[in-house]
Design a protein around this motif. Structure first.
Motif, mmCIF file in Angstrom:
data_model
loop_
_atom_site.group_PDB
_atom_site.id
_atom_site.type_symbol
_atom_site.label_atom_id
_atom_site.label_comp_id
_atom_site.label_asym_id
_atom_site.label_seq_id
_atom_site.Cartn_x
_atom_site.Cartn_y
_atom_site.Cartn_z
ATOM 1 N N ASN A 106 0.987 -1.276 -0.065
ATOM 2 C CA ASN A 106 0.094 0.162 -0.097
ATOM 3 C C ASN A 106 0.902 1.281 0.070
ATOM 4 N N ALA A 115 -15.066 -6.423 1.554
ATOM 5 C CA ALA A 115 -13.612 -5.529 1.467
ATOM 6 C C ALA A 115 -12.272 -6.363 1.638
ATOM 7 N N ARG A 123 -12.034 -8.960 0.318
ATOM 8 C CA ARG A 123 -11.416 -9.788 -0.904
ATOM 9 C C ARG A 123 -10.720 -8.942 -1.740
ATOM 10 N N ARG A 124 -10.788 -7.595 -1.324
ATOM 11 C CA ARG A 124 -9.844 -6.635 -1.939
ATOM 12 C C ARG A 124 -8.739 -6.113 -1.185
ATOM 13 N N ASP A 125 -8.444 -6.885 -0.229
ATOM 14 C CA ASP A 125 -7.359 -6.664 0.865
ATOM 15 C C ASP A 125 -7.284 -5.299 1.689
ATOM 16 N N TRP A 126 -8.505 -4.908 1.868
ATOM 17 C CA TRP A 126 -9.043 -3.710 2.727
ATOM 18 C C TRP A 126 -9.325 -4.027 4.020
ATOM 19 N N GLN A 138 -21.682 -5.523 -1.602
ATOM 20 C CA GLN A 138 -20.774 -6.060 -2.660
ATOM 21 C C GLN A 138 -20.648 -4.815 -3.777
ATOM 22 N N GLU A 172 -17.465 -2.350 -4.507
ATOM 23 C CA GLU A 172 -17.107 -2.489 -6.016
ATOM 24 C C GLU A 172 -17.029 -0.933 -6.398
ATOM 25 N N HIS A 211 -14.050 0.825 -5.071
ATOM 26 C CA HIS A 211 -12.903 0.340 -5.747
ATOM 27 C C HIS A 211 -12.496 0.946 -7.110
ATOM 28 N N ARG A 212 -13.727 1.191 -7.638
ATOM 29 C CA ARG A 212 -13.610 1.827 -8.904
ATOM 30 C C ARG A 212 -13.343 3.188 -9.044
ATOM 31 N N ASN A 230 -9.559 3.642 -7.942
ATOM 32 C CA ASN A 230 -8.679 3.114 -8.999
ATOM 33 C C ASN A 230 -8.799 4.135 -10.447
#
Length: 334
Positions: free
Chosen positions: A54, A86, A88-91, A298, A302, A305-306, A309
């Motif tokens: 990170n 979260a 699942r996205r390493d948060w 979810q 998502e 996350h979008r 990024n």
């Protein structure tokens, strides 16, 4: 000693760069190399250093979740699902409880900065558009629930009007004609939408709306439901059904009915809202509107996350997630 990328690379017979590409999910790795790296990762038990990763990305590895009350089962269950999505996205998830007051919600938002979190998921009850306008633009944010704010922000919720209309329509279909509502509250966006659905269902059935059958609730706790139900049952025209704006109000209503010897559902049918686990274990089990809380969590993660990024690339989304009416003993008796 901790296993390093070099250790994995040596065992797999590939370069450290190839191991890094596999660990970071890059697609352009030869299938044979990927297989060897994955086998070496499993054999060594390698775990990535998320703090270092990170730091290289300029991220904190945390997102925030802001909810009114964790003691309310709906928010407790939703928080657990957000944490799972979260992870699942390493948060990691930082949870802030606001009690639904504007002062606490403002303070919570003001404390959120890019030096602490990468993004936030908020479920407000009292915030206004001006509060969002003062937010740090460096923090991607998604709003949950029914609180209507005229501000360009991603929003995830169910269609509360349609859900409430379906719940009351079920009571009408069961032959009920004096249908009460518990949960009116001018400070909750939830209440306004669910009341609108209640009224629409009565109008569709040709039933008159009686102000005496609409009970307010300062909070959405069991005690509020019990007190409102007691007042309705003690009134001159007791209802034969009640639609409660959350499950806790409905469970309180069940208690008040039992204390007065009112049979559910023979004398009084009861419907709740939220689809909490508790509703399946009340006695009788509670018919309830069940939002798809997993889908809400979810989709919110998502969207965060979008935004993290691809900031500024996509216009804000207004996402509606599914719901269902779980019909149980409190309206059917069986």
């Amino acid at each position: 000693m901790a296993v390093t990328l070099k250790d994995v690379a040596t065992l797999a017979g590939v370069s450290v760069k190839t191991v890094s590409n596999v660990v970071n999910g890059y697609a352009f790795v030869k299938a044979d190399n990927r297989r060897r790296v994955e086998e070496a990762l499993a054999a060594t038990g390698y775990r990535p250093n998320m703090g270092a990763r990170n730091l290289r990305r300029g991220r904190t590895g945390f997102i925030a979740l802001m909810v009114p009350e964790l003691s309310v089962p709906y928010f407790g269950e939703l928080a657990g699902l957000v944490i799972t999505a979260a992870q699942r996205r390493d948060w990691n998830v930082l949870i802030e409880q606001t009690q639904g007051t504007r002062d606490r919600e403002q303070a919570s938002l003001a404390s959120l900065g890019p030096h602490l979190i990468d993004g936030a998921i908020v479920s407000p009850e009292a915030l206004e558009a001006d509060d969002f306008a003062r937010l740090d633009p460096g923090v991607p944010m998604v709003m949950l629930g029914e609180h209507a704010v005229d501000f360009p922000i991603d929003h995830v919720a169910i269609d509360n009007v349609r859900a409430a209309q379906q719940a009351v329509g079920h009571l009408v279909a069961m032959g009920r004609r004096r249908i009460a509502a518990i949960g009116q509250n001018p400070h909750r966006g939830t209440a306004a939408l669910r009341l609108a659905g209640y009224r629409a269902a009565l109008a569709e059935a040709g039933l008159p709306e009686s102000g005496a059958l609409v009970a307010p609730a300062l909070n959405y706790h069991r005690r509020d439901g019990a007190e409102a139900m007691a007042a309705l049952l003690d009134g001159p025209e007791p209802p034969d059904a009640v639609f409660c704006f959350n499950d806790l109000l409905a469970i309180g209503a069940l208690r008040a009915a039992a204390e007065r010897g009112v049979r559910v559902p023979a004398d009084l049918a009861v419907v709740g809202f939220d689809g909490t686990e508790e509703s399946a274990y009340s006695l009788p089990s509670l018919t309830t509107v069940a939002p798809d809380k997993s889908a809400i969590a979810q989709r919110a993660v998502e969207l965060v996350h979008r935004r993290i990024n691809a900031p500024g690339v996509f216009p804000p989304e207004d996402v509606q997630t599914p719901f269902s009416l779980r019909i149980r003993e409190s309206t059917t008796g069986g």
